[in-house]
Design a protein around this motif. Structure first.
Motif, PDB file in Angstrom:
ATOM      1  N   LEU A 157      99.720  78.932  13.685  1.00 46.02           N
ATOM      2  CA  LEU A 157      98.314  78.532  13.772  1.00 46.02           C
ATOM      3  C   LEU A 157      97.744  78.070  12.447  1.00 46.02           C
ATOM      4  N   VAL A 158      98.283  78.605  11.325  1.00 45.84           N
ATOM      5  CA  VAL A 158      97.724  78.259  10.015  1.00 45.84           C
ATOM      6  C   VAL A 158      98.708  77.507   9.121  1.00 45.84           C
ATOM      7  N   VAL A 159     100.014  77.738   9.316  1.00 41.64           N
ATOM      8  CA  VAL A 159     101.028  77.109   8.457  1.00 41.64           C
ATOM      9  C   VAL A 159     101.314  75.682   8.906  1.00 41.64           C
ATOM     10  N   GLU A 160     101.201  75.445  10.213  1.00 43.43           N
ATOM     11  CA  GLU A 160     101.457  74.118  10.756  1.00 43.43           C
ATOM     12  C   GLU A 160     100.171  73.598  11.393  1.00 43.43           C
ATOM     13  N   GLY A 161     100.145  72.335  11.707  1.00 45.87           N
ATOM     14  CA  GLY A 161      98.929  71.776  12.286  1.00 45.87           C
ATOM     15  C   GLY A 161      99.193  70.430  12.922  1.00 45.87           C
ATOM     16  N   GLN A 162      98.120  69.769  13.333  1.00 46.60           N
ATOM     17  CA  GLN A 162      98.256  68.443  13.940  1.00 46.60           C
ATOM     18  C   GLN A 162      96.975  67.658  13.701  1.00 46.60           C
ATOM     19  N   LYS A 163      97.134  66.352  13.526  1.00 42.93           N
ATOM     20  CA  LYS A 163      95.998  65.457  13.331  1.00 42.93           C
ATOM     21  C   LYS A 163      95.592  64.905  14.695  1.00 42.93           C
ATOM     22  N   VAL A 164      94.459  65.405  15.198  1.00 40.82           N
ATOM     23  CA  VAL A 164      94.019  65.068  16.553  1.00 40.82           C
ATOM     24  C   VAL A 164      92.668  64.364  16.490  1.00 40.82           C
ATOM     25  N   LEU A 165      92.569  63.243  17.181  1.00 35.54           N
ATOM     26  CA  LEU A 165      91.332  62.457  17.188  1.00 35.54           C
ATOM     27  C   LEU A 165      90.660  62.509  18.565  1.00 35.54           C
ATOM     28  N   ILE A 181      84.300  60.647  33.188  1.00 33.89           N
ATOM     29  CA  ILE A 181      85.261  61.309  32.304  1.00 33.89           C
ATOM     30  C   ILE A 181      86.019  62.374  33.090  1.00 33.89           C
ATOM     31  N   TYR A 182      87.338  62.304  33.025  1.00 32.10           N
ATOM     32  CA  TYR A 182      88.168  63.317  33.689  1.00 32.10           C
ATOM     33  C   TYR A 182      89.488  63.439  32.927  1.00 32.10           C
ATOM     34  N   GLY A 183      90.259  64.464  33.256  1.00 31.68           N
ATOM     35  CA  GLY A 183      91.538  64.680  32.584  1.00 31.68           C
ATOM     36  C   GLY A 183      91.342  65.282  31.200  1.00 31.68           C
ATOM     37  N   PRO A 184      92.323  65.110  30.290  1.00 28.63           N
ATOM     38  CA  PRO A 184      92.239  65.717  28.962  1.00 28.63           C
ATOM     39  C   PRO A 184      91.193  65.051  28.081  1.00 28.63           C
ATOM     40  N   VAL A 185      90.446  65.865  27.341  1.00 29.81           N
ATOM     41  CA  VAL A 185      89.456  65.383  26.378  1.00 29.81           C
ATOM     42  C   VAL A 185      89.614  66.204  25.101  1.00 29.81           C
ATOM     43  N   ASN A 186      89.905  65.536  23.986  1.00 31.40           N
ATOM     44  CA  ASN A 186      90.054  66.239  22.710  1.00 31.40           C
ATOM     45  C   ASN A 186      88.688  66.617  22.142  1.00 31.40           C
ATOM     46  N   PHE A 187      88.505  67.897  21.883  1.00 34.92           N
ATOM     47  CA  PHE A 187      87.285  68.386  21.250  1.00 34.92           C
ATOM     48  C   PHE A 187      87.595  68.685  19.788  1.00 34.92           C
ATOM     49  N   THR A 188      87.599  67.625  18.991  1.00 33.39           N
ATOM     50  CA  THR A 188      87.811  67.713  17.544  1.00 33.39           C
ATOM     51  C   THR A 188      86.865  66.728  16.877  1.00 33.39           C
ATOM     52  N   ALA A 189      86.463  67.025  15.657  1.00 32.83           N
ATOM     53  CA  ALA A 189      85.629  66.086  14.901  1.00 32.83           C
ATOM     54  C   ALA A 189      86.450  64.837  14.575  1.00 32.83           C
ATOM     55  N   PRO A 190      85.783  63.694  14.379  1.00 32.51           N
ATOM     56  CA  PRO A 190      86.519  62.445  14.140  1.00 32.51           C
ATOM     57  C   PRO A 190      87.163  62.354  12.762  1.00 32.51           C
ATOM     58  N   GLN A 191      86.925  63.352  11.895  1.00 30.03           N
ATOM     59  CA  GLN A 191      87.509  63.313  10.558  1.00 30.03           C
ATOM     60  C   GLN A 191      88.263  64.611  10.252  1.00 30.03           C
ATOM     61  N   PRO A 192      89.486  64.761  10.821  1.00 22.52           N
ATOM     62  CA  PRO A 192      90.307  65.928  10.465  1.00 22.52           C
ATOM     63  C   PRO A 192      90.741  65.824   9.014  1.00 22.52           C
ATOM     64  N   LEU A 193      91.152  66.950   8.428  1.00 20.38           N
ATOM     65  CA  LEU A 193      91.528  66.986   7.018  1.00 20.38           C
ATOM     66  C   LEU A 193      92.808  67.783   6.815  1.00 20.38           C
ATOM     67  N   PRO A 194      93.592  67.442   5.772  1.00 20.85           N
ATOM     68  CA  PRO A 194      94.692  68.335   5.390  1.00 20.85           C
ATOM     69  C   PRO A 194      94.112  69.680   4.938  1.00 20.85           C
ATOM     70  N   TYR A 222      79.970  59.383  22.793  1.00 19.61           N
ATOM     71  CA  TYR A 222      79.437  60.641  22.278  1.00 19.61           C
ATOM     72  C   TYR A 222      79.167  60.516  20.779  1.00 19.61           C
ATOM     73  N   GLN A 223      77.996  60.963  20.349  1.00 19.73           N
ATOM     74  CA  GLN A 223      77.601  60.938  18.943  1.00 19.73           C
ATOM     75  C   GLN A 223      77.746  62.351  18.358  1.00 19.73           C
ATOM     76  N   PHE A 224      78.702  62.538  17.474  1.00 22.07           N
ATOM     77  CA  PHE A 224      78.927  63.850  16.894  1.00 22.07           C
ATOM     78  C   PHE A 224      77.755  64.271  16.018  1.00 22.07           C
ATOM     79  N   GLN A 225      77.332  65.522  16.173  1.00 20.74           N
ATOM     80  CA  GLN A 225      76.287  66.075  15.325  1.00 20.74           C
ATOM     81  C   GLN A 225      76.820  66.296  13.910  1.00 20.74           C
ATOM     82  N   TYR A 226      78.100  66.685  13.829  1.00 24.09           N
ATOM     83  CA  TYR A 226      78.724  67.017  12.542  1.00 24.09           C
ATOM     84  C   TYR A 226      80.108  66.352  12.453  1.00 24.09           C
TER      85      TYR A 226
END
Length: 301
Positions: A268-276, A220-233, A285-289
């Motif tokens: 930071l709070v008014v706008e956002g992005q859906k990142v997987l 693994i190298y380069g960019p890695v997204n550290f976000t949970a697999p289920q983002p929400l509005p 990787y197995q997410f704990q949460y």
């Protein structure tokens, strides 16, 4: 293994040090001011970024270099002075890390460098993964682009380089969550802005375990997204938070009010992005949460 950690006294750094110190590792935390030895026998401090600091002698034979250092983006209104500090602190830290690596007799196996999903810009309709080549153009995106470009110079030294693009890290006493909690504690919680903006979040425990996973998986190298697999509005995020806290979700805070109050930082709070987290999932990787309700119940248990 021997770890060097810049930014090891922040809330992510402390959690990471606690995890790594459980095992037979040697950990050196880089700090601007002199500190007494850590209570853990395998953790010590060395000064850097000061005129009388010579950290190289303490960092010989480092296996993994982790850089989490940088001015907080959510601790004050984004004046031009603050924005310059946010940018310069990150570049200064990376340049200092590169200078140290250059001087090491044996180069580390990897540089794990903090980054942020702000690099993608904002959108209510797009889905972002590490494959996205078109990046944002706002202040936060430009800051992260320059941050990663500077850190990428480690690759030319033969060091595997990873950019941990952190989402909104959830932790009870630090980061964004305590600020989001306050309205609910006062029974006035509700949608922030339109409620349609995406919240790409991650539990602190998955940040720590994700970093150790990246360290162990050398492919693994380069960019890695550290976000949970289920983002929400934001609306769903707020409703879930209210449910876990047993508080109402009813009083909205309009976007214009936040922009008046926070200025450009309101992004930071008014706008956002859906990142997987495509790369973490592809490598097993197995997410704990993986789900927000599960994460919040753990945090407030």
């Amino acid at each position: 293994m021997k770890f060097a950690i810049a930014g090891g006294t922040g809330f992510v750094g402390k959690a990471l040090v606690n995890e790594l110190s459980k095992y037979d590792n040697e950990i050196v935390i880089l700090t601007r001011r002199a500190r007494n030895s850590n209570e853990k026998v395998n953790v010590r401090y060395t000064q850097w970024l000061t005129d009388n600091a010579f950290p190289v002698k303490d960092l010989q034979n480092t296996d993994i270099f982790i850089n989490l250092a940088g001015e907080s983006i959510n601790s004050g209104r984004w004046t031009e002075e603050r924005k310059n500090k946010i940018m310069s602190s990150r570049i200064e830290a990376v340049d200092a890390v590169l200078d140290i690596i250059n001087q090491l007799e044996r180069k580390p196996r990897a540089l794990i460098n903090a980054s942020a999903i702000g690099i993608y810009g904002t959108s209510e309709t797009k889905v972002f993964t590490e494959n996205n080549e078109k990046l944002g153009t706002d202040f936060l995106a430009e800051t992260v682009v320059k941050w990663e470009q500077e850190a990428s110079k480690a690759s030319s030294l033969g060091v595997r380089t990873v950019f941990c693009r952190f989402g909104i890290i959830l932790e009870k006493a630090a980061g964004a969550l305590p600020k989001m909690l306050l309205p609910y504690k006062l029974f006035i919680g509700g949608n922030i802005g339109s409620g349609k903006q995406w919240m790409s979040w991650i539990h602190l425990e998955d940040v720590v375990k994700g970093i150790t996973f990246v360290i162990e998986n050398e492919q693994i190298y380069g960019p890695v997204n550290f976000t949970a697999p289920q983002p929400l509005p934001m609306s769903d995020f707020g409703k879930t938070l209210a449910q876990v806290l047993h508080r109402p979700h009813w009083l909205p805070i309009p976007s214009f009010a936040l922009r008046l109050l926070l200025g450009e930082m309101s992004t930071l709070v008014v706008e956002g992005q859906k990142v997987l987290p495509k790369k973490l999932l592809e490598h097993g990787y197995q997410f704990q949460y993986p789900e927000l309700k599960m994460a919040l119940k753990n945090i407030f248990s």
